[in-house]
Write an enzyme that holds these catalytic residues in place. Sequence first.
Site, short mmCIF file in Angstrom:
data_model
loop_
_atom_site.label_atom_id
_atom_site.label_comp_id
_atom_site.label_asym_id
_atom_site.label_seq_id
_atom_site.Cartn_x
_atom_site.Cartn_y
_atom_site.Cartn_z
N CYS A 159 -0.87 6.01 9.96
CA CYS A 159 0.38 5.46 10.34
C CYS A 159 0.08 4.20 11.00
O CYS A 159 -0.80 3.91 11.70
CB CYS A 159 0.90 6.40 11.33
N GLU A 190 0.78 -1.11 -0.06
CA GLU A 190 -0.19 0.01 0.00
C GLU A 190 0.83 1.21 -0.01
O GLU A 190 2.01 1.36 0.60
CB GLU A 190 -0.85 0.03 1.10
N1 SAH Z 1 9.43 1.10 10.26
C1 SAH Z 1 9.64 2.68 10.14
C2 SAH Z 1 8.76 3.18 9.12
C3 SAH Z 1 7.45 2.81 9.13
S1 SAH Z 1 6.25 3.24 10.22
C4 SAH Z 1 9.69 3.18 11.58
O1 SAH Z 1 9.05 2.28 12.43
O2 SAH Z 1 9.82 4.14 11.62
C5 SAH Z 1 5.89 4.92 10.12
C6 SAH Z 1 5.40 5.28 11.66
O3 SAH Z 1 4.29 5.23 12.06
C7 SAH Z 1 6.57 5.03 12.78
O4 SAH Z 1 6.90 6.38 13.44
C8 SAH Z 1 5.61 4.17 13.56
O5 SAH Z 1 6.23 4.16 14.83
C9 SAH Z 1 4.30 4.75 13.38
N2 SAH Z 1 3.15 3.82 13.70
C10 SAH Z 1 3.14 2.73 13.61
N3 SAH Z 1 2.08 2.16 14.22
C11 SAH Z 1 1.22 3.12 14.34
C12 SAH Z 1 -0.13 3.23 14.92
N4 SAH Z 1 -0.81 2.21 15.11
N5 SAH Z 1 -0.40 4.46 15.30
C13 SAH Z 1 0.58 5.69 14.97
N6 SAH Z 1 1.61 5.54 14.47
C14 SAH Z 1 2.01 4.43 14.29
#
Ligand code: SAH
Length: 399
Positions: A376, A121
């Site tokens: 996110c 996605e």
């Molecule tokens: N793996 C990388 C990039 C993808 S995640 C990383 O972890 O940085 C992108 C962002 O979304 C990251 O900051 C992650 O912690 C956040 N994220 C993941 N799950 C989430 C959720 N359920 N609610 C809000 N942010 C979330």
Amino acid sequence: MLATTLSEPDIDARPAPDAAGLSTLLGATRAELAEALAAIDVPERERRMRVGQLWHWIYHRGATDFSVATTISKDLRARLGARFTLARPDVVVEQISTDGTRKWLLRLPPSVSDPRPHDVEMVYIPEADRGTLCVSSQVGCTLTCTFCHTGTQTLVRNLTSAEIVAQLVVARDRLGDWPGGAANPDGEANRLITNIVFMGMGEPLYNFDSVKSAIEVMSDGEGLSLSRRRITVSTSGVVPMIERLGAEVAPMLAISLHATNDALRNTLVPLNRKYPLAELLDACRRYPGLSNARRITFEYVMLKGVNDSLADARNLVRLLKGIPAKINLIPFNPWPGTAYECSDWETIERFSDLIFRAGYASPVRTPRGRDILAACGQLKSATERLTARDKAAIAAAMN
Ligand code: SAH
Ligand code: SF4
């Protein structure tokens, strides 16, 4: 274990030929285009010029077929077309949120050593002064951050560089975002997509080589032309690769911090056990080119009763002292089966006020595209699609 092996290229990156025996050149680097030209017997002395021409048509003009590449001789176009295509991955679902956010589900065709198709996605988020495309670097993720939906997906594979580049190309196709396209009918490149964030599925620093080469293609001034200052790589903290990213690629850096002490970060971001906070923040301090105009973004997901107290906010400010930083507070996006809840709005505001008074501007990231599960941590491909009941549970949790 899996995570370590995945940091090395795990598959033969070349796309498998389609049913007609043709391979796509979409997403290719200059070196790969030169190889393709060699394969159809273009003499070496001509290749550099031909690569330049192809590059212009593929990445500046958005050509979907060699036949439009009129600066290339008819004969060569025919020879290219007999072996190659400029085929894109199929868009299997397109969703448009009430707030203008768009989400596309792409089906990646099989590659040479991986006969299965995979879905990923990507999300486009329009704002007043920019348009951001959030791309994926892996199908799924080998890390298991406890608040992240992607981390629960068991199927994982690295995307190739070409597959990462293809996400930007497909988004530009869909938005008419090429010179002369629907968004730019007068031919001027007044681009809708101005920024790229590697914040979709996957840990980009576990797929370093492909991410590096994709950023090289995306930032090439004669093609897709996105400045590296407008490309942000987000990592959960793969410390040794942060140094390499700075030295070899130098995009903007975002760190998924989420906690200000090791005990809590160990549970939220288990990779912290391998690379604890002190090492992570040292790697940040060493990141090249930092200044007030070029800051590291620290992402901090707001989890009710877990990391959202004013003491946490004070610790956060203390921890980041001396690092040119932006803080992005992300309201937690719930997903079915999660044990976490999003902090109350007043709690987020109090947290954000404290950070604001410490000198950090506009820290709360407004949730976008919630109605289409584009926010996110909610990206999860159809390989493990949500049931209607799951969707109803999320809708209930958000209301
Ligand atoms: N793996 C990388 C990039 C993808 S995640 C990383 O972890 O940085 C992108 C962002 O979304 C990251 O900051 C992650 O912690 C956040 N994220 C993941 N799950 C989430 C959720 N359920 N609610 C809000 N942010 C979330
Ligand atoms: Fe992977 Fe990032 Fe999700 Fe953690 S937050 S599981 S690193 S995608």
